[in-house]
Design a protein around this motif. Sequence first.
Motif, PDB file in Angstrom:
ATOM      1  N   VAL A  68     -11.427   0.846 -12.576  1.00 55.89           N
ATOM      2  CA  VAL A  68     -11.858  -0.199 -13.493  1.00 55.89           C
ATOM      3  C   VAL A  68     -13.096   0.257 -14.264  1.00 55.89           C
ATOM      4  O   VAL A  68     -13.991   0.875 -13.702  1.00 55.89           O
ATOM      5  CB  VAL A  68     -12.179  -1.498 -12.712  1.00 55.89           C
ATOM      6  N   SER A  69     -13.111  -0.064 -15.540  1.00 56.86           N
ATOM      7  CA  SER A  69     -14.263   0.310 -16.355  1.00 56.86           C
ATOM      8  C   SER A  69     -15.535  -0.269 -15.763  1.00 56.86           C
ATOM      9  O   SER A  69     -15.561  -1.405 -15.301  1.00 56.86           O
ATOM     10  CB  SER A  69     -14.081  -0.220 -17.780  1.00 56.86           C
ATOM     11  N   ILE A  70     -16.591   0.505 -15.797  1.00 57.80           N
ATOM     12  CA  ILE A  70     -17.865   0.051 -15.223  1.00 57.80           C
ATOM     13  C   ILE A  70     -18.413  -1.147 -15.980  1.00 57.80           C
ATOM     14  O   ILE A  70     -19.266  -1.876 -15.491  1.00 57.80           O
ATOM     15  CB  ILE A  70     -18.880   1.219 -15.225  1.00 57.80           C
ATOM     16  N   ASN A  71     -17.925  -1.371 -17.214  1.00 58.48           N
ATOM     17  CA  ASN A  71     -18.397  -2.499 -18.014  1.00 58.48           C
ATOM     18  C   ASN A  71     -17.757  -3.818 -17.605  1.00 58.48           C
ATOM     19  O   ASN A  71     -18.165  -4.873 -18.073  1.00 58.48           O
ATOM     20  CB  ASN A  71     -18.114  -2.241 -19.496  1.00 58.48           C
ATOM     21  N   LYS A  72     -16.725  -3.750 -16.775  1.00 58.18           N
ATOM     22  CA  LYS A  72     -16.066  -4.958 -16.317  1.00 58.18           C
ATOM     23  C   LYS A  72     -16.520  -5.282 -14.898  1.00 58.18           C
ATOM     24  O   LYS A  72     -16.299  -4.481 -13.987  1.00 58.18           O
ATOM     25  CB  LYS A  72     -14.552  -4.810 -16.350  1.00 58.18           C
ATOM     26  N   PRO A  73     -17.167  -6.429 -14.681  1.00 58.34           N
ATOM     27  CA  PRO A  73     -17.673  -6.746 -13.338  1.00 58.34           C
ATOM     28  C   PRO A  73     -16.546  -6.993 -12.355  1.00 58.34           C
ATOM     29  O   PRO A  73     -15.467  -7.456 -12.711  1.00 58.34           O
ATOM     30  CB  PRO A  73     -18.492  -8.021 -13.561  1.00 58.34           C
ATOM     31  N   ILE A  74     -16.809  -6.679 -11.113  1.00 56.69           N
ATOM     32  CA  ILE A  74     -15.873  -6.960 -10.022  1.00 56.69           C
ATOM     33  C   ILE A  74     -16.539  -7.980  -9.104  1.00 56.69           C
ATOM     34  O   ILE A  74     -17.637  -7.747  -8.597  1.00 56.69           O
ATOM     35  CB  ILE A  74     -15.526  -5.691  -9.229  1.00 56.69           C
ATOM     36  N   TYR A  75     -15.870  -9.113  -8.894  1.00 60.97           N
ATOM     37  CA  TYR A  75     -16.374 -10.143  -8.000  1.00 60.97           C
ATOM     38  C   TYR A  75     -15.489 -10.187  -6.760  1.00 60.97           C
ATOM     39  O   TYR A  75     -14.320  -9.815  -6.788  1.00 60.97           O
ATOM     40  CB  TYR A  75     -16.382 -11.505  -8.698  1.00 60.97           C
ATOM     41  N   ARG A  76     -16.066 -10.681  -5.678  1.00 64.52           N
ATOM     42  CA  ARG A  76     -15.348 -10.727  -4.399  1.00 64.52           C
ATOM     43  C   ARG A  76     -15.311 -12.163  -3.874  1.00 64.52           C
ATOM     44  O   ARG A  76     -16.352 -12.794  -3.750  1.00 64.52           O
ATOM     45  CB  ARG A  76     -15.999  -9.783  -3.393  1.00 64.52           C
ATOM     46  N   VAL A  77     -14.101 -12.613  -3.605  1.00 63.10           N
ATOM     47  CA  VAL A  77     -13.872 -13.998  -3.192  1.00 63.10           C
ATOM     48  C   VAL A  77     -13.167 -14.012  -1.843  1.00 63.10           C
ATOM     49  O   VAL A  77     -12.175 -13.303  -1.641  1.00 63.10           O
ATOM     50  CB  VAL A  77     -13.015 -14.758  -4.235  1.00 63.10           C
ATOM     51  N   GLY A  78     -13.676 -14.836  -0.924  1.00 65.31           N
ATOM     52  CA  GLY A  78     -13.023 -15.025   0.364  1.00 65.31           C
ATOM     53  C   GLY A  78     -12.416 -16.412   0.448  1.00 65.31           C
ATOM     54  O   GLY A  78     -13.095 -17.406   0.188  1.00 65.31           O
ATOM     55  N   VAL A  79     -11.130 -16.491   0.787  1.00 71.79           N
ATOM     56  CA  VAL A  79     -10.435 -17.761   0.982  1.00 71.79           C
ATOM     57  C   VAL A  79     -10.210 -17.938   2.479  1.00 71.79           C
ATOM     58  O   VAL A  79      -9.561 -17.100   3.115  1.00 71.79           O
ATOM     59  CB  VAL A  79      -9.087 -17.791   0.231  1.00 71.79           C
ATOM     60  N   PHE A  80     -10.749 -19.008   3.044  1.00 76.67           N
ATOM     61  CA  PHE A  80     -10.728 -19.222   4.499  1.00 76.67           C
ATOM     62  C   PHE A  80      -9.837 -20.407   4.845  1.00 76.67           C
ATOM     63  O   PHE A  80     -10.036 -21.512   4.343  1.00 76.67           O
ATOM     64  CB  PHE A  80     -12.147 -19.455   5.015  1.00 76.67           C
ATOM     65  N   THR A  81      -8.869 -20.177   5.714  1.00 78.17           N
ATOM     66  CA  THR A  81      -7.975 -21.239   6.158  1.00 78.17           C
ATOM     67  C   THR A  81      -7.467 -20.909   7.551  1.00 78.17           C
ATOM     68  O   THR A  81      -7.726 -19.811   8.067  1.00 78.17           O
ATOM     69  CB  THR A  81      -6.808 -21.435   5.166  1.00 78.17           C
ATOM     70  N   SER A  82      -6.757 -21.827   8.179  1.00 78.77           N
ATOM     71  CA  SER A  82      -6.237 -21.623   9.541  1.00 78.77           C
ATOM     72  C   SER A  82      -4.729 -21.413   9.492  1.00 78.77           C
ATOM     73  O   SER A  82      -3.985 -22.329   9.124  1.00 78.77           O
ATOM     74  CB  SER A  82      -6.561 -22.837  10.427  1.00 78.77           C
ATOM     75  N   LEU A  83      -4.289 -20.216   9.847  1.00 76.26           N
ATOM     76  CA  LEU A  83      -2.860 -19.898   9.878  1.00 76.26           C
ATOM     77  C   LEU A  83      -2.330 -19.707  11.300  1.00 76.26           C
ATOM     78  O   LEU A  83      -1.122 -19.680  11.504  1.00 76.26           O
ATOM     79  CB  LEU A  83      -2.584 -18.638   9.052  1.00 76.26           C
ATOM     80  N   TYR A  84      -3.208 -19.538  12.259  1.00 73.55           N
ATOM     81  CA  TYR A  84      -2.843 -19.414  13.676  1.00 73.55           C
ATOM     82  C   TYR A  84      -1.826 -18.284  13.914  1.00 73.55           C
ATOM     83  O   TYR A  84      -0.867 -18.437  14.666  1.00 73.55           O
ATOM     84  CB  TYR A  84      -2.279 -20.735  14.198  1.00 73.55           C
ATOM     85  N   LEU A  85      -2.067 -17.158  13.257  1.00 73.37           N
ATOM     86  CA  LEU A  85      -1.099 -16.056  13.384  1.00 73.37           C
ATOM     87  C   LEU A  85      -1.058 -15.493  14.793  1.00 73.37           C
ATOM     88  O   LEU A  85      -0.009 -15.009  15.242  1.00 73.37           O
ATOM     89  CB  LEU A  85      -1.448 -14.949  12.386  1.00 73.37           C
ATOM     90  N   ASP A  86      -2.178 -15.555  15.522  1.00 69.61           N
ATOM     91  CA  ASP A  86      -2.176 -15.059  16.902  1.00 69.61           C
ATOM     92  C   ASP A  86      -1.252 -15.889  17.780  1.00 69.61           C
ATOM     93  O   ASP A  86      -0.681 -15.383  18.750  1.00 69.61           O
ATOM     94  CB  ASP A  86      -3.600 -15.091  17.481  1.00 69.61           C
ATOM     95  N   SER A  87      -1.104 -17.189  17.429  1.00 67.78           N
ATOM     96  CA  SER A  87      -0.186 -18.053  18.179  1.00 67.78           C
ATOM     97  C   SER A  87       1.247 -17.907  17.677  1.00 67.78           C
ATOM     98  O   SER A  87       2.205 -18.029  18.446  1.00 67.78           O
ATOM     99  CB  SER A  87      -0.610 -19.523  18.049  1.00 67.78           C
ATOM    100  N   ALA A  88       1.391 -17.658  16.378  1.00 63.80           N
ATOM    101  CA  ALA A  88       2.726 -17.578  15.783  1.00 63.80           C
ATOM    102  C   ALA A  88       3.452 -16.297  16.164  1.00 63.80           C
ATOM    103  O   ALA A  88       4.685 -16.275  16.228  1.00 63.80           O
ATOM    104  CB  ALA A  88       2.625 -17.690  14.271  1.00 63.80           C
ATOM    105  N   TYR A  89       2.684 -15.242  16.443  1.00 63.40           N
ATOM    106  CA  TYR A  89       3.303 -13.952  16.771  1.00 63.40           C
ATOM    107  C   TYR A  89       2.821 -13.462  18.131  1.00 63.40           C
ATOM    108  O   TYR A  89       1.623 -13.419  18.399  1.00 63.40           O
ATOM    109  CB  TYR A  89       2.962 -12.906  15.708  1.00 63.40           C
TER     110      TYR A  89
END
Length: 395
Positions: free
Chosen positions: A21-42
Amino acid sequence: MKKTYLLLAYIFTLATTYAQVSINKPIYRVGVFTSLYLDSAYKQGKYQFNESVPKFILKGLDFAVGARLAIDTIQSTDSSSYINYTIYDIQSKNYSIQKLKDEKAFDSLDLIIGNVSGSEFKQLASIACPKNIPFVSVTYPNDAGISNCASLILLNPTIQVHCEAMYKHLLENDAFANKVFLSKNGVLESKIKANYDKLNKGSGTFPLLLWKNYNVTDSSEKIDEEYLATILDSTKRNVIICGSLDEKFSIKLISAAANLNKYEITLYGMPSWETISEAENKSNQNLKILYTTSFYNTKKQAEKYFEESFIRKTNGKPSDFAFKAYESTLYFSKLLMRFGYSLKDHLGDTEEEIFTPYRINPVYSQVSASVLFLENKNVHIIQYEKGVKTEVTRQ
């Protein structure tokens, strides 16, 4: 099982490489937090629930899919900047909030979007606030005692805001009805009653409205229909204000009011009534049912487009959790790309409106002038009458 696996693969397969990515274009970081219970599902790589998805997983899954569809929209339509998204299953051992904190994962985040409640909400807020990371709490209608946190944004308004909207509607539309405030014992019930009493106090000596109080003290929380009938009036409209978020208690109230069918009754419910199917019952001919919600699907073109996309991806209709995830992820991502780290100064922006307008205002301390948190004050009042659902007003 194959469909469930593919759906989860879709959620977690996100483009994360932006090395060219061009250095002139900023990169932002987003975290989406939710409960999927994958440890229980698998267990040992095997899905545990055959072809079905349990209810305790479904809300979090809907939220994740809604967020993922928003991410697809952003990545396909906007090249002004780039966002690196990560969806975290906070019930997984590998992605617990505490482990992520220990691994300093939050140090690189520019925005947190959460479908969390209780302890997870408090954990995320306690991390985001000192770091001044905007934390958008999408579904939890509670501040959990968090204060002095101008980076905390409650999209689902607190119960106080819901009470304010209902009281205003009561004052404007049913001031002359026979009114009953009906509740039960409980800490939250006491807070709701205190909210209504404070609103009703006004600025003078006497309350603005008069109502009778019926507090259910029976251990089974059964509503005494015979007693309730004695405080209703068959010659005029009756309003019963529910002072509890408890769904089981609310269902008992709806049933009791419907049984008293010689009375014309309007029930003023709570936001928890949004998921109570009894409110939709067409046989409740004597009832008009009102409740508040922070999101209402008006079936506009944007909502239809999202619903069609969701159905194509999941073969099922989206719940409000999916709509809220899509709307919030898309809206705040666009703000982040336009305004960067100063997005909190542009929360009144209507240009990026998705489905419904947010009305996000600071909530101030009553002791000092400090901002406790930011809160969406926009709520809708929904009415059910003879099975027909309409939006009465937006406060």
